[in-house]
Motif scaffolding. Structure first.
Motif, PDB file in Angstrom:
ATOM      1  N   UNK A   1       1.215  -1.396   0.143  1.00 47.20           N
ATOM      2  CA  UNK A   1      -0.218  -0.079  -0.150  1.00 47.20           C
ATOM      3  C   UNK A   1       0.708   1.287   0.092  1.00 47.20           C
ATOM      4  N   UNK A   2       0.269   2.066  -0.572  1.00 53.41           N
ATOM      5  CA  UNK A   2       0.810   3.404  -0.789  1.00 53.41           C
ATOM      6  C   UNK A   2      -0.022   4.665  -0.191  1.00 53.41           C
ATOM      7  N   UNK A   3      -0.157   5.173   1.025  1.00 56.96           N
ATOM      8  CA  UNK A   3      -1.366   6.446   1.103  1.00 56.96           C
ATOM      9  C   UNK A   3      -0.605   7.195   1.882  1.00 56.96           C
TER      10      UNK A   3
ATOM     11  N   UNK B   1      -0.748  -6.316  10.605  1.00 55.50           N
ATOM     12  CA  UNK B   1      -0.956  -6.760   9.085  1.00 55.50           C
ATOM     13  C   UNK B   1       0.008  -7.633   8.758  1.00 55.50           C
ATOM     14  N   UNK B   2      -0.745  -8.240   7.682  1.00 53.82           N
ATOM     15  CA  UNK B   2      -0.214  -9.129   6.225  1.00 53.82           C
ATOM     16  C   UNK B   2      -0.074  -7.371   5.504  1.00 53.82           C
ATOM     17  N   UNK B   3      -0.778  -6.360   5.325  1.00 54.76           N
ATOM     18  CA  UNK B   3      -0.649  -5.351   4.516  1.00 54.76           C
ATOM     19  C   UNK B   3       0.956  -4.583   4.726  1.00 54.76           C
ATOM     20  N   UNK B   4       2.090  -4.713   3.618  1.00 53.23           N
ATOM     21  CA  UNK B   4       3.062  -3.890   3.218  1.00 53.23           C
ATOM     22  C   UNK B   4       2.733  -2.569   2.999  1.00 53.23           C
ATOM     23  N   UNK B   5       3.289  -1.421   3.979  1.00 54.44           N
ATOM     24  CA  UNK B   5       3.142  -0.277   3.355  1.00 54.44           C
ATOM     25  C   UNK B   5       4.020   0.601   2.925  1.00 54.44           C
TER      26      UNK B   5
END
Length: 333
Positions: A178-180, A189-193
């Motif tokens: 993710x880019x934000x 979280x399994x989501x990488x930023x």
């Protein structure tokens, strides 16, 4: 708003219908609700505003600009968006007149997220082309598609819709990056930023856009960004068409760099049948219908109606749903 001896409020809806979940709320408080017909468009909307007086507007697709605010006069107190985008409303004019512009975030988020995933699958497996071939009498089992599992989904924007897409993508066995710039990392979280679009794009086998259209995001995905994606990447846009340079997108598709694109929004709407995007079998199109499900329309109509009534009745408003919170009174939350 509707105390003893006080007139009922008049609410203009800029489309022909409003889901019962929202309409019932307005009518329960004695509101007079006016609709804009499908064929009447902007001119009919302006006529309603000029005849007035209109106390509040529930705005969907029609542009609500300087002329609309001028036609509405001084009685207009609120513009409530039936959705999360607000690029069709002249926010600067609203602010100058002290009129809050409210959005309905998350109300249709799950439905938009589901369409984003549907577009990924449809492009990855060339479903429209396969369907058309069978209907044309062709039984062609040659060719192959892309498997989502094991590939990386890049998300630009990580609000409610982006998070819903991420949850579903993880369930398909995808990696999610993710880019934000305003989102905060989530523990465990399994989501990488990542901290830049430049770091996101080279890793994104699928790229899905979930940001509003603003001066800063206009054309954010252009020739350079598309070239930065891996070969055979898929672009999905269920946010706003103006985020993508469509000429650059067509070039990236024609060169074979991109595998395909799934688009629910376009720079100019409605999309004309002679638009080059309509000629490509590697592009799956839908008519800006991400939030058009029974559940989403009910939830969005309810929230839009509640926002109108909150302003007209002086109730507290969450500043997070106001595009121009500087116009809100101190009583707002």
């Amino acid at each position: 708003m509707n105390g003893p001896g006080m007139p009922s409020a008049t609410i203009l809806v800029t489309v022909p219908t409003l889901a019962p979940a929202g309409l019932d709320i307005l009518r329960a408080e004695g509101c007079h609700v006016i609709f804009t017909s499908r064929d009447g468009g902007v001119q009919e909307m302006l006529q309603h505003l000029a005849r007035g007086p209109i106390d509040g507007v529930i705005s969907r697709t029609l542009p609500f600009g300087v002329e609309a605010f001028a036609a509405a006069g001084s009685r207009l107190k609120v513009v409530s968006r039936h959705g999360v985008g607000f690029d069709n409303v002249d926010v600067a004019t609203a602010t100058a007149k002290g009129i809050p512009v409210l959005i309905a975030p998350a109300a249709n988020g799950q439905s938009v997220a589901e369409l984003a995933l549907a577009l990924m699958l449809a492009v990855a497996r060339r479903l429209p082309a396969r369907d058309a071939a069978i209907r044309a009498g062709e039984w062609d089992r040659s060719g192959s598609g892309l498997q989502l599992s094991g590939r990386t989904l890049g998300l630009v924007g990580y609000g409610g819709i982006g998070k819903a897409v991420a949850r579903m993508a993880l369930g398909f066995g995808m990696r999610v990056v993710v880019f934000d710039p305003v989102a905060k990392p989530e523990p465990d979280s399994a989501v990488e930023m990542v901290d830049s679009l430049e770091r996101l794009l080279p890793r994104s086998n699928f790229l899905s856009l979930h940001v509003p259209l603003t001066v800063q995001t206009q054309g954010m995905i252009g020739k350079r960004e598309l070239e930065a994606l891996p070969r055979n990447a898929v672009l999905v846009n269920t946010a706003r068409g103006g985020l993508v340079d469509e000429t650059a997108l067509l070039a990236a598709l024609a060169s074979g760099h991109l595998y395909g694109a799934g688009l629910d929004t376009f720079a100019s709407e409605p999309l004309m049948p002679n638009d080059p995007l309509c000629t490509r079998s590697d592009v799956v199109l839908s008519a800006h219908m991400g939030g058009s499900t029974d559940a989403a329309l009910d939830a969005t109509a309810r929230m839009a109606a509640q926002h109108v009534l909150a302003v007209l009745n002086g109730r507290p408003i969450d500043r997070a749903v106001c595009v121009n919170p500087e116009v809100l009174k101190e009583t707002c939350s």
